[in-house]
Design an enzyme around this catalytic site. Sequence first.
Site, PDB file in Angstrom:
ATOM      1  N   GLU A 104       6.251   3.911  20.687  1.00 47.14           N
ATOM      2  CA  GLU A 104       5.716   5.252  20.982  1.00 47.14           C
ATOM      3  C   GLU A 104       5.054   5.824  19.756  1.00 47.14           C
ATOM      4  OE1 GLU A 104       5.898   9.766  21.165  1.00 47.14           O
ATOM      5  OE2 GLU A 104       6.696   8.358  19.688  1.00 47.14           O
ATOM      6  N   ASP A 150      29.686  16.338  34.032  1.00 45.16           N
ATOM      7  CA  ASP A 150      29.430  16.732  32.649  1.00 45.16           C
ATOM      8  C   ASP A 150      29.259  15.444  31.828  1.00 45.16           C
ATOM      9  OD1 ASP A 150      29.726  18.892  30.438  1.00 45.16           O
ATOM     10  OD2 ASP A 150      31.002  17.232  29.815  1.00 45.16           O
TER      11      ASP A 150
HETATM   12  N1  DTR Z   1       6.079  12.479  20.289  1.00 41.23           N
HETATM   13  C1  DTR Z   1       6.903  12.956  19.197  1.00 41.23           C
HETATM   14  C2  DTR Z   1       6.606  14.271  18.632  1.00 41.23           C
HETATM   15  C3  DTR Z   1       6.327  15.380  19.540  1.00 41.23           C
HETATM   16  C4  DTR Z   1       5.475  16.343  19.253  1.00 41.23           C
HETATM   17  N2  DTR Z   1       5.416  17.207  20.283  1.00 41.23           N
HETATM   18  C5  DTR Z   1       6.220  16.833  21.243  1.00 41.23           C
HETATM   19  C6  DTR Z   1       6.493  17.371  22.477  1.00 41.23           C
HETATM   20  C7  DTR Z   1       7.375  16.765  23.312  1.00 41.23           C
HETATM   21  C8  DTR Z   1       8.008  15.606  22.914  1.00 41.23           C
HETATM   22  C9  DTR Z   1       7.743  15.051  21.682  1.00 41.23           C
HETATM   23  C10 DTR Z   1       6.827  15.645  20.835  1.00 41.23           C
HETATM   24  C11 DTR Z   1       7.122  11.888  18.193  1.00 41.23           C
HETATM   25  O1  DTR Z   1       7.670  10.905  18.626  1.00 41.23           O
HETATM   26  O2  DTR Z   1       6.822  11.982  16.991  1.00 41.23           O
HETATM   27 ZN    ZN Z   2       8.018  10.657  16.145  1.00 44.30          ZN
HETATM   28 ZN    ZN Z   3       9.456  11.038  19.371  1.00 38.31          ZN
HETATM   29 CA    CA Z   4      28.301  17.775  28.232  1.00 36.46          CA
END
Ligand code: DTR
Ligand code: ZN
Ligand code: ZN
Ligand code: CA
Length: 329
Positions: A182, A55
């Site tokens: 990112e 966990d």
């Molecule tokens: N990439 C994200 C936002 C985001 C939008 N759709 C998804 C799906 C799965 C993960 C992330 C996301 C951001 O960093 O803004």
């Molecule tokens: Zn974001």
């Molecule tokens: Zn994100």
């Molecule tokens: Ca947990």
Amino acid sequence: MPVMPPRSRRRKALGTGLAAALLTGALAAFPASAAPAPALVPAGAPALHTTAAPDIPIGNVRAHLTAFESIAAANGGNRAHGRPGYRASVDYVKKRLDDAGFRTTVQSFTTNGATGYNLVADWPGASNRVLMAGAHLDSVTRGAGINDNASGSAAVLETALAVSRANLKPDKTLRFAWWGAEELGLVGSRHYVNTLPRAELNRLSGYLNFDMVGSPNAGYFVYNDDPALEKVFTQWFADRGIATEPATEASGRSDHASFQRVGVPVGGLFTGASRTKTAAQAQKWGGQAGRPFDPCYHSVCDNTGNINTTALDRNSDALAHAVWTLSAG
Ligand code: DTR
Ligand code: ZN
Ligand code: ZN
Ligand code: CA
């Protein structure tokens, strides 16, 4: 400076992850490595499986969120690419991994006129295969980025620390990664796959991504890109009576897309961003229909108050389960 979560420190001092995670204080004094696990199980108790994931203590995960919030507060209110709060976030994660015995690498790249960093941490395995789990560590400039994406960063970090506490001897090498930039278009993860030699890419059995795993009005979305990886997660939730949906909002929108582009199987978890929760979703998951999964998405209010602790706990435990399960072979 942010401090290490106290539980991590205690567990590390014990040095026997299995005993620390599963046994009471009295039994924990017994050296787990010196005796086979079943001998420690009282008669009638369920059998211990040394391969089962522990966990993940949600208190430890939340302590990392608080640390990231403090880092943002001390660095102009964000942890964005090219800002001091990003580098401080890298240093925070790296210190904990180095102390836990990981082999860490900081990879730098340049984008938007500033240096960015990926942090990669390896835990060696016996075979030539490598399983990766990662999260982006940068925020937008608007705020501290706690759901997006201190949540995924903390869940991956605490899973890595759990591997160390358990002194796991995996078949595959486990590689944990925290991506830079990112928010500027998957720049860090793309740089990583583009600079990794093909022979190294071929070692990757899969990449698991965790971006926004504590949304306040949470949904339980599982990436449906690779059926085998998807099943590891959906089964974990199904076993606990928690409904999931395929993460259709995920396509191409986070760092897993960088791996997908070069042919690596991908999976991951997501609790929703700016889309609205439907009545049917509120019925099965609770929360508020007609409201976004994360009303503070990319906003200044994405702070430690913007987290559904239950969702973050479940996703952290599911992450650890996937790493333990997929480390075999
Ligand atoms: N990439 C994200 C936002 C985001 C939008 N759709 C998804 C799906 C799965 C993960 C992330 C996301 C951001 O960093 O803004
Ligand atoms: Zn974001
Ligand atoms: Zn994100
Ligand atoms: Ca947990």
